[in-house]
Design a protein around this motif. Structure first.
Motif, PDB file in Angstrom:
ATOM      1  N   MET A 278       0.833  -1.212   0.000  1.00  0.00           N
ATOM      2  CA  MET A 278       0.000   0.000   0.000  1.00  0.00           C
ATOM      3  C   MET A 278       0.862   1.255   0.000  1.00  0.00           C
ATOM      4  SD  MET A 278      -3.339  -0.880   2.332  1.00  0.00           S
ATOM      5  CE  MET A 278      -2.512  -1.569   3.759  1.00  0.00           C
ATOM      6  N   ALA A 279       1.917   1.252   0.809  1.00  0.00           N
ATOM      7  CA  ALA A 279       2.806   2.411   0.852  1.00  0.00           C
ATOM      8  C   ALA A 279       3.458   2.638  -0.513  1.00  0.00           C
ATOM      9  CB  ALA A 279       3.877   2.209   1.925  1.00  0.00           C
ATOM     10  N   THR A 280       3.864   1.543  -1.169  1.00  0.00           N
ATOM     11  CA  THR A 280       4.477   1.654  -2.494  1.00  0.00           C
ATOM     12  C   THR A 280       3.482   2.186  -3.521  1.00  0.00           C
ATOM     13  OG1 THR A 280       6.006  -0.155  -1.998  1.00  0.00           O
ATOM     14  CG2 THR A 280       5.644   0.356  -4.315  1.00  0.00           C
ATOM     15  N   ALA A 281       2.229   1.722  -3.458  1.00  0.00           N
ATOM     16  CA  ALA A 281       1.206   2.179  -4.397  1.00  0.00           C
ATOM     17  C   ALA A 281       0.971   3.684  -4.260  1.00  0.00           C
ATOM     18  CB  ALA A 281      -0.093   1.417  -4.163  1.00  0.00           C
ATOM     19  N   ILE A 282       0.917   4.164  -3.021  1.00  0.00           N
ATOM     20  CA  ILE A 282       0.729   5.604  -2.792  1.00  0.00           C
ATOM     21  C   ILE A 282       1.952   6.374  -3.281  1.00  0.00           C
ATOM     22  CG2 ILE A 282       0.494   7.366  -0.991  1.00  0.00           C
ATOM     23  CD1 ILE A 282      -1.145   5.282   0.611  1.00  0.00           C
ATOM     24  N   GLY A 283       3.143   5.813  -3.008  1.00  0.00           N
ATOM     25  CA  GLY A 283       4.389   6.495  -3.344  1.00  0.00           C
ATOM     26  C   GLY A 283       4.659   6.640  -4.823  1.00  0.00           C
ATOM     27  N   ARG A 284       3.907   5.951  -5.650  1.00  0.00           N
ATOM     28  CA  ARG A 284       4.136   6.082  -7.094  1.00  0.00           C
ATOM     29  C   ARG A 284       3.728   7.461  -7.608  1.00  0.00           C
ATOM     30  NH1 ARG A 284       1.671   0.609  -7.409  1.00  0.00           N
ATOM     31  NH2 ARG A 284       3.404  -0.870  -7.379  1.00  0.00           N
ATOM     32  N   THR A 285       2.718   8.067  -6.985  1.00  0.00           N
ATOM     33  CA  THR A 285       2.242   9.365  -7.467  1.00  0.00           C
ATOM     34  C   THR A 285       2.140  10.411  -6.355  1.00  0.00           C
ATOM     35  OG1 THR A 285      -0.040   8.548  -7.217  1.00  0.00           O
ATOM     36  CG2 THR A 285       0.957   8.404  -9.416  1.00  0.00           C
ATOM     37  N   ALA A 286       2.545  10.066  -5.150  1.00  0.00           N
ATOM     38  CA  ALA A 286       2.513  11.012  -4.032  1.00  0.00           C
ATOM     39  C   ALA A 286       3.642  10.646  -3.087  1.00  0.00           C
ATOM     40  CB  ALA A 286       1.151  10.961  -3.325  1.00  0.00           C
ATOM     41  N   GLU A 287       3.752  11.388  -1.996  1.00  0.00           N
ATOM     42  CA  GLU A 287       4.801  11.069  -1.031  1.00  0.00           C
ATOM     43  C   GLU A 287       4.512   9.724  -0.366  1.00  0.00           C
ATOM     44  OE1 GLU A 287       6.998  12.932   2.945  1.00  0.00           O
ATOM     45  OE2 GLU A 287       5.357  14.015   1.963  1.00  0.00           O
ATOM     46  N   LYS A 288       5.516   8.867  -0.373  1.00  0.00           N
ATOM     47  CA  LYS A 288       5.342   7.525   0.181  1.00  0.00           C
ATOM     48  C   LYS A 288       5.278   7.591   1.707  1.00  0.00           C
ATOM     49  CE  LYS A 288       7.495   2.941   0.301  1.00  0.00           C
ATOM     50  NZ  LYS A 288       8.602   2.101  -0.197  1.00  0.00           N
ATOM     51  N   PRO A 289       4.235   7.051   2.318  1.00  0.00           N
ATOM     52  CA  PRO A 289       4.138   7.060   3.785  1.00  0.00           C
ATOM     53  C   PRO A 289       5.170   6.117   4.407  1.00  0.00           C
ATOM     54  CG  PRO A 289       2.350   5.775   2.848  1.00  0.00           C
ATOM     55  CD  PRO A 289       3.065   6.410   1.681  1.00  0.00           C
ATOM     56  N   THR A 290       5.647   6.470   5.565  1.00  0.00           N
ATOM     57  CA  THR A 290       6.623   5.645   6.278  1.00  0.00           C
ATOM     58  C   THR A 290       6.088   5.279   7.653  1.00  0.00           C
ATOM     59  OG1 THR A 290       7.730   7.616   7.166  1.00  0.00           O
ATOM     60  CG2 THR A 290       8.561   6.720   5.070  1.00  0.00           C
ATOM     61  N   GLY A 291       6.674   4.240   8.223  1.00  0.00           N
ATOM     62  CA  GLY A 291       6.322   3.826   9.587  1.00  0.00           C
ATOM     63  C   GLY A 291       5.062   3.012   9.699  1.00  0.00           C
ATOM     64  N   LEU A 292       4.410   2.716   8.565  1.00  0.00           N
ATOM     65  CA  LEU A 292       3.153   1.971   8.642  1.00  0.00           C
ATOM     66  C   LEU A 292       3.360   0.528   9.085  1.00  0.00           C
ATOM     67  CD1 LEU A 292       1.297   3.197   5.411  1.00  0.00           C
ATOM     68  CD2 LEU A 292       0.891   3.902   7.785  1.00  0.00           C
ATOM     69  N   ASP A 293       4.585  -0.007   8.852  1.00  0.00           N
ATOM     70  CA  ASP A 293       4.801  -1.419   9.234  1.00  0.00           C
ATOM     71  C   ASP A 293       4.793  -1.602  10.741  1.00  0.00           C
ATOM     72  OD1 ASP A 293       7.129  -0.017   9.465  1.00  0.00           O
ATOM     73  OD2 ASP A 293       8.393  -1.458   8.397  1.00  0.00           O
ATOM     74  N   ALA A 294       4.769  -0.498  11.494  1.00  0.00           N
ATOM     75  CA  ALA A 294       4.610  -0.627  12.949  1.00  0.00           C
ATOM     76  C   ALA A 294       3.235  -1.148  13.305  1.00  0.00           C
ATOM     77  CB  ALA A 294       4.826   0.739  13.612  1.00  0.00           C
ATOM     78  N   LEU A 295       2.308  -1.115  12.330  1.00  0.00           N
ATOM     79  CA  LEU A 295       0.947  -1.608  12.566  1.00  0.00           C
ATOM     80  C   LEU A 295       0.811  -3.085  12.229  1.00  0.00           C
ATOM     81  CD1 LEU A 295      -0.923   1.380  10.865  1.00  0.00           C
ATOM     82  CD2 LEU A 295      -0.465   1.080  13.321  1.00  0.00           C
ATOM     83  N   ALA A 296       1.918  -3.745  11.898  1.00  0.00           N
ATOM     84  CA  ALA A 296       1.834  -5.136  11.439  1.00  0.00           C
ATOM     85  C   ALA A 296       1.634  -6.131  12.574  1.00  0.00           C
ATOM     86  CB  ALA A 296       3.098  -5.497  10.662  1.00  0.00           C
ATOM     87  N   THR A 297       2.122  -5.837  13.751  1.00  0.00           N
ATOM     88  CA  THR A 297       2.114  -6.809  14.846  1.00  0.00           C
ATOM     89  C   THR A 297       0.736  -6.907  15.495  1.00  0.00           C
ATOM     90  OG1 THR A 297       4.438  -6.389  15.274  1.00  0.00           O
ATOM     91  CG2 THR A 297       3.187  -7.481  17.021  1.00  0.00           C
ATOM     92  N   CYS A 298       0.273  -8.135  15.665  1.00  0.00           N
ATOM     93  CA  CYS A 298      -1.026  -8.396  16.286  1.00  0.00           C
ATOM     94  C   CYS A 298      -0.833  -9.124  17.612  1.00  0.00           C
ATOM     95  CB  CYS A 298      -1.907  -9.239  15.345  1.00  0.00           C
ATOM     96  SG  CYS A 298      -2.129  -8.537  13.703  1.00  0.00           S
ATOM     97  N   THR A 299      -1.842  -9.063  18.443  1.00  0.00           N
ATOM     98  CA  THR A 299      -1.833  -9.771  19.718  1.00  0.00           C
ATOM     99  C   THR A 299      -3.019 -10.738  19.767  1.00  0.00           C
ATOM    100  OG1 THR A 299      -3.081  -7.955  20.722  1.00  0.00           O
ATOM    101  CG2 THR A 299      -0.677  -7.893  20.931  1.00  0.00           C
ATOM    102  N   LEU A 300      -3.126 -11.452  20.865  1.00  0.00           N
ATOM    103  CA  LEU A 300      -4.200 -12.436  21.013  1.00  0.00           C
ATOM    104  C   LEU A 300      -5.218 -11.963  22.037  1.00  0.00           C
ATOM    105  CD1 LEU A 300      -5.177 -15.309  20.207  1.00  0.00           C
ATOM    106  CD2 LEU A 300      -3.940 -16.158  22.201  1.00  0.00           C
ATOM    107  N   ASN A 301      -6.493 -11.907  21.622  1.00  0.00           N
ATOM    108  CA  ASN A 301      -7.583 -11.672  22.558  1.00  0.00           C
ATOM    109  C   ASN A 301      -8.001 -13.002  23.139  1.00  0.00           C
ATOM    110  OD1 ASN A 301      -7.917  -8.868  22.198  1.00  0.00           O
ATOM    111  ND2 ASN A 301      -9.121  -9.191  20.339  1.00  0.00           N
ATOM    112  N   ASN A 302      -7.718 -13.228  24.417  1.00  0.00           N
ATOM    113  CA  ASN A 302      -8.076 -14.501  25.029  1.00  0.00           C
ATOM    114  C   ASN A 302      -9.577 -14.542  25.334  1.00  0.00           C
ATOM    115  OD1 ASN A 302      -5.488 -15.688  25.067  1.00  0.00           O
ATOM    116  ND2 ASN A 302      -4.926 -14.358  26.790  1.00  0.00           N
TER     117      ASN A 302
END
Length: 302
Positions: A278-302
């Motif tokens: 998604m960041a790469t797709a945006i970056g093709r025609t606009a400023e590429k967003p950074t730091g979004l991969d910090a949203l990749a980690t998930c946790t477990l709802n017990n």
């Protein structure tokens, strides 16, 4: 008295002979028992040998690379080394998890996550080459590995630290440029199934995964990127639904770290690749967003 003496001697000989026979029988019994133990030991050794977990067999990527620009050589070398590290880690996991899980444990917990890591690593190499030369395509077909049954010892067991370091870099490049998500494509309609799967997870008491919402953190999306953004946001939902289903399907499998190693970890790798696309797709025609991969980690709802 002289007549009684021979009878006495005869009786003494009989008694001594009987005692000797008893001693000899005991020796035979002990000998047989020890032989049985030896055979038993050999049987255990054979069983241990038969339980060899095997090793992973992955296609060699280097011969399929085109001519590498000098500017990309260091990154290519680093990622080729990371591919070796990933194989070594998978081999070590085969050893560490012998006897765990069900019939599909190796595929779901080792070979599948390994393929995801290899896709991201191979796409980083393709992107590095593509910065100054024609970007190679089709390399991600080399990501899938198989199992060599009864293979040798895992190599490079000490390389686990490097593997972890590489995993951290997984989202750093333009890994999204390739077909990294192709393996998950086609499950587009599974987004609706996510809610049902999540509910089933709660009902069975196995919990559900809890992932940060990516959409609110995206910048303004160029019209040219909207379709790709929508497709990858739907893929994020699909990945969560699949992880929730795996929580249900693998109840009782593995040890204390099974959920982290076999479900949450691979899910984070998939999310890194999807978010980077998604960041790469945006970056093709606009400023590429950074730091979004910090949203990749998930946790477990017990």
């Amino acid at each position: 008295m002289s007549r009684a003496l021979p009878k006495y001697n005869k009786r003494r000989v009989l008694i001594a002979g009987g005692a000797a026979a008893v001693v000899l029988s005991g020796a035979v019994i002990v000998s047989n028992a020890m032989a049985g133990e030896g055979d038993s030991g050999q049987g255990a050794g054979g069983a241990a040998a038969a339980a060899s977990p095997g090793t992973v067999n992955c296609p060699d990527v280097a011969p399929s690379l085109p001519e590498i620009p000098a500017s990309a050589q260091a990154e290519i070398d680093r990622n080729l080394a990371l591919l070796d590290t990933q194989i070594a880690e998978a081999n070590q996991r085969l050893i560490d998890t012998v006897g765990q899980g069900g019939a599909n444990f190796v595929q779901n917990a080792i070979l599948g996550p390994l393929a995801d890591k290899r896709v991201a690593t191979i796409n980083r190499m393709a992107t590095a080459i593509g910065r100054t030369a024609e970007k190679p395509t089709g390399l991600d077909s080399l990501a899938t590995c198989t199992l060599n049954a009864g293979g040798g010892d895992a190599a490079g067991g000490d390389a686990a630290g490097a593997g972890d370091a590489g995993a951290g870099d997984a989202g750093a490049g333009d890994a999204g440029a390739g077909d990294a998500g192709a393996g998950n494509a086609g499950a587009g309609d599974a987004g609706d199934a996510g809610a049902g799967d999540a509910g089933a997870g709660d009902a069975s008491g196995v919990g559900t995964v809890n992932c940060p919402d990516v959409a609110p953190s995206l910048p303004e999306i160029p019209a040219s990127a909207q379709a790709e953004i929508d497709r990858n946001l739907a893929l994020l939902d699909t990945q969560i639904a699949e992880a929730n289903q795996r929580l249900i399907d693998t109840v009782g499998q593995g040890g204390a770290n099974f959920v982290q190693n076999a479900i949450l970890g691979p899910l984070a790798d998939k999310r890194v690749a999807t978010i980077n696309r998604m960041a790469t797709a945006i970056g093709r025609t606009a400023e590429k967003p950074t730091g979004l991969d910090a949203l990749a980690t998930c946790t477990l709802n017990n």
